[in-house]
Enzyme design. Sequence first.
Site, mmCIF file in Angstrom:
data_model
loop_
_atom_site.group_PDB
_atom_site.id
_atom_site.type_symbol
_atom_site.label_atom_id
_atom_site.label_comp_id
_atom_site.label_asym_id
_atom_site.label_seq_id
_atom_site.Cartn_x
_atom_site.Cartn_y
_atom_site.Cartn_z
ATOM 1 N N GLU A 150 33.237 19.607 -3.200
ATOM 2 C CA GLU A 150 33.254 20.315 -4.492
ATOM 3 C C GLU A 150 32.833 21.766 -4.370
ATOM 4 O O GLU A 150 33.355 22.645 -5.065
ATOM 5 C CB GLU A 150 32.332 19.607 -5.500
ATOM 6 C CG GLU A 150 32.834 18.268 -5.994
ATOM 7 C CD GLU A 150 32.468 17.103 -5.085
ATOM 8 O OE1 GLU A 150 31.972 17.339 -3.948
ATOM 9 O OE2 GLU A 150 32.676 15.960 -5.501
ATOM 10 N N GLY A 155 35.098 12.835 -5.740
ATOM 11 C CA GLY A 155 34.970 11.647 -6.593
ATOM 12 C C GLY A 155 35.307 10.363 -5.860
ATOM 13 O O GLY A 155 34.849 9.285 -6.249
ATOM 14 N N GLU A 182 32.206 9.469 -4.204
ATOM 15 C CA GLU A 182 31.248 9.061 -5.241
ATOM 16 C C GLU A 182 31.540 7.654 -5.759
ATOM 17 O O GLU A 182 30.620 6.879 -6.008
ATOM 18 C CB GLU A 182 31.275 10.074 -6.401
ATOM 19 C CG GLU A 182 30.702 11.415 -5.975
ATOM 20 C CD GLU A 182 30.839 12.464 -7.052
ATOM 21 O OE1 GLU A 182 31.984 12.794 -7.423
ATOM 22 O OE2 GLU A 182 29.815 12.957 -7.540
ATOM 23 N N ALA A 210 38.757 14.068 -7.467
ATOM 24 C CA ALA A 210 39.338 14.311 -8.789
ATOM 25 C C ALA A 210 40.665 15.022 -8.594
ATOM 26 O O ALA A 210 40.863 15.731 -7.598
ATOM 27 C CB ALA A 210 38.395 15.197 -9.594
HETATM 28 N N1 COA Z 1 43.850 16.770 -6.478
HETATM 29 C C1 COA Z 1 45.160 16.957 -6.678
HETATM 30 N N2 COA Z 1 46.081 16.892 -5.714
HETATM 31 C C2 COA Z 1 45.638 16.599 -4.465
HETATM 32 C C3 COA Z 1 44.294 16.370 -4.185
HETATM 33 C C4 COA Z 1 43.378 16.467 -5.260
HETATM 34 N N3 COA Z 1 42.072 16.231 -5.085
HETATM 35 N N4 COA Z 1 44.164 16.104 -2.867
HETATM 36 C C5 COA Z 1 45.415 16.151 -2.352
HETATM 37 N N5 COA Z 1 46.306 16.449 -3.312
HETATM 38 C C6 COA Z 1 47.749 16.587 -3.185
HETATM 39 C C7 COA Z 1 48.138 17.870 -2.496
HETATM 40 O O1 COA Z 1 48.137 18.960 -3.410
HETATM 41 C C8 COA Z 1 49.505 17.529 -2.003
HETATM 42 O O2 COA Z 1 50.399 17.583 -3.099
HETATM 43 P P1 COA Z 1 51.870 18.265 -2.931
HETATM 44 O O3 COA Z 1 52.564 17.425 -1.875
HETATM 45 O O4 COA Z 1 52.472 18.150 -4.284
HETATM 46 O O5 COA Z 1 51.615 19.660 -2.479
HETATM 47 C C9 COA Z 1 49.370 16.065 -1.613
HETATM 48 O O6 COA Z 1 48.258 15.581 -2.325
HETATM 49 C C10 COA Z 1 49.124 15.849 -0.144
HETATM 50 O O7 COA Z 1 47.994 16.601 0.236
HETATM 51 P P2 COA Z 1 47.993 17.668 1.454
HETATM 52 O O8 COA Z 1 46.930 18.687 1.151
HETATM 53 O O9 COA Z 1 49.369 18.151 1.699
HETATM 54 O O10 COA Z 1 47.537 16.723 2.654
HETATM 55 P P3 COA Z 1 46.798 17.170 3.998
HETATM 56 O O11 COA Z 1 46.796 15.967 4.860
HETATM 57 O O12 COA Z 1 47.360 18.437 4.516
HETATM 58 O O13 COA Z 1 45.273 17.508 3.564
HETATM 59 C C11 COA Z 1 43.183 17.062 2.431
HETATM 60 C C12 COA Z 1 44.444 16.486 3.117
HETATM 61 C C13 COA Z 1 42.429 15.883 1.865
HETATM 62 C C14 COA Z 1 42.330 17.803 3.458
HETATM 63 C C15 COA Z 1 43.598 18.041 1.299
HETATM 64 O O14 COA Z 1 44.591 17.430 0.493
HETATM 65 C C16 COA Z 1 42.457 18.440 0.388
HETATM 66 O O15 COA Z 1 41.622 19.253 0.771
HETATM 67 N N6 COA Z 1 42.432 17.886 -0.844
HETATM 68 C C17 COA Z 1 41.420 18.240 -1.834
HETATM 69 C C18 COA Z 1 40.157 17.455 -1.609
HETATM 70 C C19 COA Z 1 39.085 17.873 -2.593
HETATM 71 O O16 COA Z 1 38.654 19.000 -2.656
HETATM 72 N N7 COA Z 1 38.600 16.892 -3.369
HETATM 73 C C20 COA Z 1 37.511 17.086 -4.298
HETATM 74 C C21 COA Z 1 37.996 17.497 -5.638
HETATM 75 S S1 COA Z 1 36.638 17.861 -6.709
#
Ligand code: COA
Length: 259
Positions: free
Chosen positions: A133, A110, A113, A66
């Site tokens: 989550e 998500g 999911e 999400a």
């Molecule tokens: N929602 C909103 N934005 C997200 C996102 C999410 N679920 N996942 C990644 N992004 C965004 C980041 O904020 C970043 O945006 P920015 O460039 O404006 O700062 C961009 O996508 C790239 O992500 P980044 O974190 O820089 O990449 P990474 O390779 O360092 O890390 C992840 C990758 C997947 C480990 C990390 O992005 C992450 O933990 N994301 C959240 C995953 C999550 O918790 N999902 C479940 C949500 S309920």
Amino acid sequence: MAEAVNVLVDKGDAIATLTINRPDKLNALNGPTRRELIAAFEDLKDDDEIRVAVLTGAGKAFIAGADITEFEGRSPVDQYRAMSSPTVFEAADAFPKPIIAAINGFCLGGGCEIAMACDIRIASDKAKLGQPEVNLGIIPGGGGTQRLPRLVGLGTALKLMYTGDMINADEALRIGLVDEVVPADELMARVRELAASIAQKSPVALQLIKEAARASVRAPLDEGLRHEKTLFGLAFSSEDKAEGVAAFLEKRTPEFKGR
Ligand code: COA
């Protein structure tokens, strides 16, 4: 409706490929993306030219969950409304044709999911999967608490959901979360090959197989078996069945019409 930009739809050879297209946000599902995806499923459902759908993501992610930026400041009631039916998970699950998740990268929350709501999951060897989550102080809300235990067993599901840890594609294959792992640069070719082989089958049979198989994880066995018998009767009376049997006896390739 506004022009779809968050979900690209490519149709060809009876296969529709839906690509979530927010690569700079790792294809996180925000409101507009969810709405476009639901609309795309709705459109494809009634498109007789399309027999199989593929869901994938642009760039290095399948779907990183999400869109977390939408959570901030949202009231429980706002969130409840955002999650009301039909959700993307329900739309994928209820899609009446075969749907393959081509998991090209991060497949989290998500994203995992929705992949679980698809019929078959093929992952690139670069994919990373998980239900993170818990790290945000919430729980999976797109069916994860129900589908993950059914796919991988209760203990393994709880381990993933309690820790929020990401696992790699080989581990996902080992626990049964994905069905195949292929080298990243071969992912779409393999998925298209699989989709093409399924697309040759009777659309009637495919739809009824899906309906019967979905019942298997929802209904008690006797109810599921009765349902299967009814659907078998329907398949048996289809034009596709007459064509399939005739083609076999005449030693030719069947031409299924979906009737
Ligand atoms: N929602 C909103 N934005 C997200 C996102 C999410 N679920 N996942 C990644 N992004 C965004 C980041 O904020 C970043 O945006 P920015 O460039 O404006 O700062 C961009 O996508 C790239 O992500 P980044 O974190 O820089 O990449 P990474 O390779 O360092 O890390 C992840 C990758 C997947 C480990 C990390 O992005 C992450 O933990 N994301 C959240 C995953 C999550 O918790 N999902 C479940 C949500 S309920």
